[in-house]
Design a protein around this motif. Structure first.
Motif, short mmCIF file in Angstrom:
data_model
loop_
_atom_site.label_atom_id
_atom_site.label_comp_id
_atom_site.label_asym_id
_atom_site.label_seq_id
_atom_site.Cartn_x
_atom_site.Cartn_y
_atom_site.Cartn_z
N UNK A 1 -34.07 44.33 25.41
CA UNK A 1 -33.50 44.93 24.20
C UNK A 1 -32.05 45.33 24.43
N UNK A 2 -31.80 46.01 25.55
CA UNK A 2 -30.44 46.47 25.84
C UNK A 2 -29.50 45.28 25.97
N UNK B 1 -38.79 45.19 14.00
CA UNK B 1 -39.72 45.69 12.98
C UNK B 1 -40.00 47.16 13.19
N UNK B 2 -40.11 47.56 14.46
CA UNK B 2 -40.35 48.98 14.75
C UNK B 2 -39.15 49.81 14.36
N UNK B 3 -37.95 49.25 14.54
CA UNK B 3 -36.74 50.01 14.24
C UNK B 3 -36.54 50.18 12.74
N UNK C 1 -28.70 43.80 22.56
CA UNK C 1 -27.80 44.65 21.76
C UNK C 1 -26.37 44.52 22.26
N UNK C 2 -26.21 44.48 23.60
CA UNK C 2 -24.84 44.38 24.13
C UNK C 2 -24.24 43.02 23.82
N UNK D 1 -30.23 41.48 14.94
CA UNK D 1 -31.07 41.74 16.11
C UNK D 1 -32.42 41.05 16.00
N UNK E 1 -37.59 43.65 31.16
CA UNK E 1 -37.51 45.10 31.00
C UNK E 1 -36.25 45.54 30.25
N UNK F 1 -39.42 44.56 18.18
CA UNK F 1 -38.62 45.78 18.29
C UNK F 1 -37.87 46.04 16.99
#
Lengths: 215, 187
Positions: A64-65, A200-202, A68-69, A107, A61, A198
């Motif tokens: 992603x966070x 690709x979506x970004x 990134x961190x 990323x 869940x 994610x």
């Protein structure tokens, strides 16, 4: 066979599209392009290694966070090291080294790392980083020689008076970027493959590739 | 700090230092999400809102926490975490109110170098709180302007006959080059 799959995943146009911001911003000088390319390569390898070590601990869940961190931490490290050992190049790169914390290229590699094994992801990151480094340096060579008549800061005597200052501007970077992409596109057209990650979506790369189908 | 200087900072963000086209931050979503009109405007508005929030939160953190306790080296990590938390919070609030959340805009906001870049350059320029907000607004409106205009431009490209090598991304970047040159005129 294995090498081939690594090269295939390192599609230059996808790589350049994901890394468009540093690719255009820092390539007005060969030294800064080299510095940026190496910084991205180092950050990518380090974050891939860390993520493949801790990926079983990260709940799906907050994936992603967490990524990134982790990348932000690695980029802070790279930034501090650069500030300490290469202060001139660090000053040239300015804010662009800091914003690689949210770099889509790094990323996207981190995201793939979780699916590939450690060895493959390291090979993949290395290939991607080297392709990116090469592209940055090629762009920087053209921009610096034609734009400011010098190479890595050293003036070229016979270029004096024949420079195009447009190429040192951000807009000149976009022009050179477009030409480079067109050359790559002519040699090796981009295969459209659906991306669901994610990253690709970004970046909107999915809409870019499959634009024809949308009509 | 007068109204005039705030206005100058804002207009500078929109035209002179347009983030996508002059500073080249957030270039990837700028190129990727301007394919068809609809999404471009929404994206610009979403980025503006998150920029304002991020500028409003990171400035006090830098001034009252990082500077006071000499934690400057934590700047990137803290700012990234703040932007991440803000995006999740906005997403959750929107989900509660209309059940949709940020949807397609969420990844773009979380992984946007313009948002982080603006927070960092607000500190770097030594702006005060109100000035930081003005520059965030300018940056967001610059994105909105750039994306809506560029989306219109790309519809024309779609109908044109483009050389094979330039089809797709290269011609888009070339169009961005011309757009960027137009903005250079404001310097």
């Amino acid at each position: 066979m294995k090498n081939e799959s690594i090269l295939k995943s390192a599609n230059p146009i996808t790589i350049l599209f994901l890394g468009a911001c540093p690719a255009v911003a820092v390539t007005n000088n060969v030294l800064s392009a080299l510095g940026m390319g190496i910084a991205v390569l180092a950050a990518m390898l380090l974050s891939s290694a860390i993520i493949s070590a801790v990926k079983s601990l990260i709940p799906q869940k907050v994936k992603v966070a967490a990524y990134i961190l982790i990348i932000a931490g690695v980029v802070s490290l790279v930034q501090l090291l650069m500030n300490a050992f290469l202060p001139d190049i660090y000053r040239m790169l300015g804010v662009y080294i800091a914003v690689s914390a949210v770099d889509l290229l790094i990323f996207s590699k981190a995201e793939e790392t979780a699916e590939l094994g450690f060895k493959r992801s390291m090979g993949d990151s290395l290939a991607t980083g080297l392709v990116f480094l090469l592209a940055l340096v090629v762009m920087a060579i053209f921009r610096e020689i034609l734009g400011s008549g010098s190479f890595a800061g050293l003036a070229i005597p016979f270029m004096k008076g024949y420079t195009m200052s447009l190429l040192t501007q951000p807009s000149g970077g976009l022009l050179m970027f477009a030409i480079l992409l067109a050359v790559i596109n002519a040699i090796r057209p981009m295969q459209a493959k659906p991306e669901t990650s994610f990253a690709a979506a970004a970046s909107g790369i999915y809409t870019e590739q499959n634009g024809e189908d949308e009509k | 700090m007068t109204v005039k200087s705030l206005f100058l900072i804002m207009m500078g963000g929109i035209l002179v230092n347009n983030y996508a086209l002059e500073k080249l931050l957030g270039l990837t979503p700028f190129l990727g999400y301007t394919r068809r009109g609809g999404k471009a405007a929404g994206m610009g508005i979403a980025i503006t809102v998150i920029l304002l929030l991020a500028a409003a939160v990171t400035w006090p953190i830098q001034t009252y926490v990082l500077d006071r306790f000499a934690l400057g080296y934590m700047q990137i990590l803290v700012f990234v975490a703040v932007i991440l938390a803000l995006s999740y919070a906005v997403n959750a609030v929107l989900k509660k109110s209309d059940g949709l959340g940020l949807g397609v805009y969420f990844p773009v906001i979380v992984l946007n170098s313009a948002v982080l870049g603006l927070c960092l350059s607000n500190i770097g320029e030594g702006y005060g709180f109100v000035e930081a907000l003005a520059s965030a607004l300018g940056c967001g409106l610059g994105f909105l302007l750039g994306m809506t205009v560029f989306a219109e431009l790309r519809e024309k490209i779609d109908d044109a006959c483009v050389p094979k090598a330039f089809r797709g991304l290269p011609i888009t970047v070339l169009a961005a080059f011309i757009f960027s040159m137009v903005l250079t005129a404001f310097k």
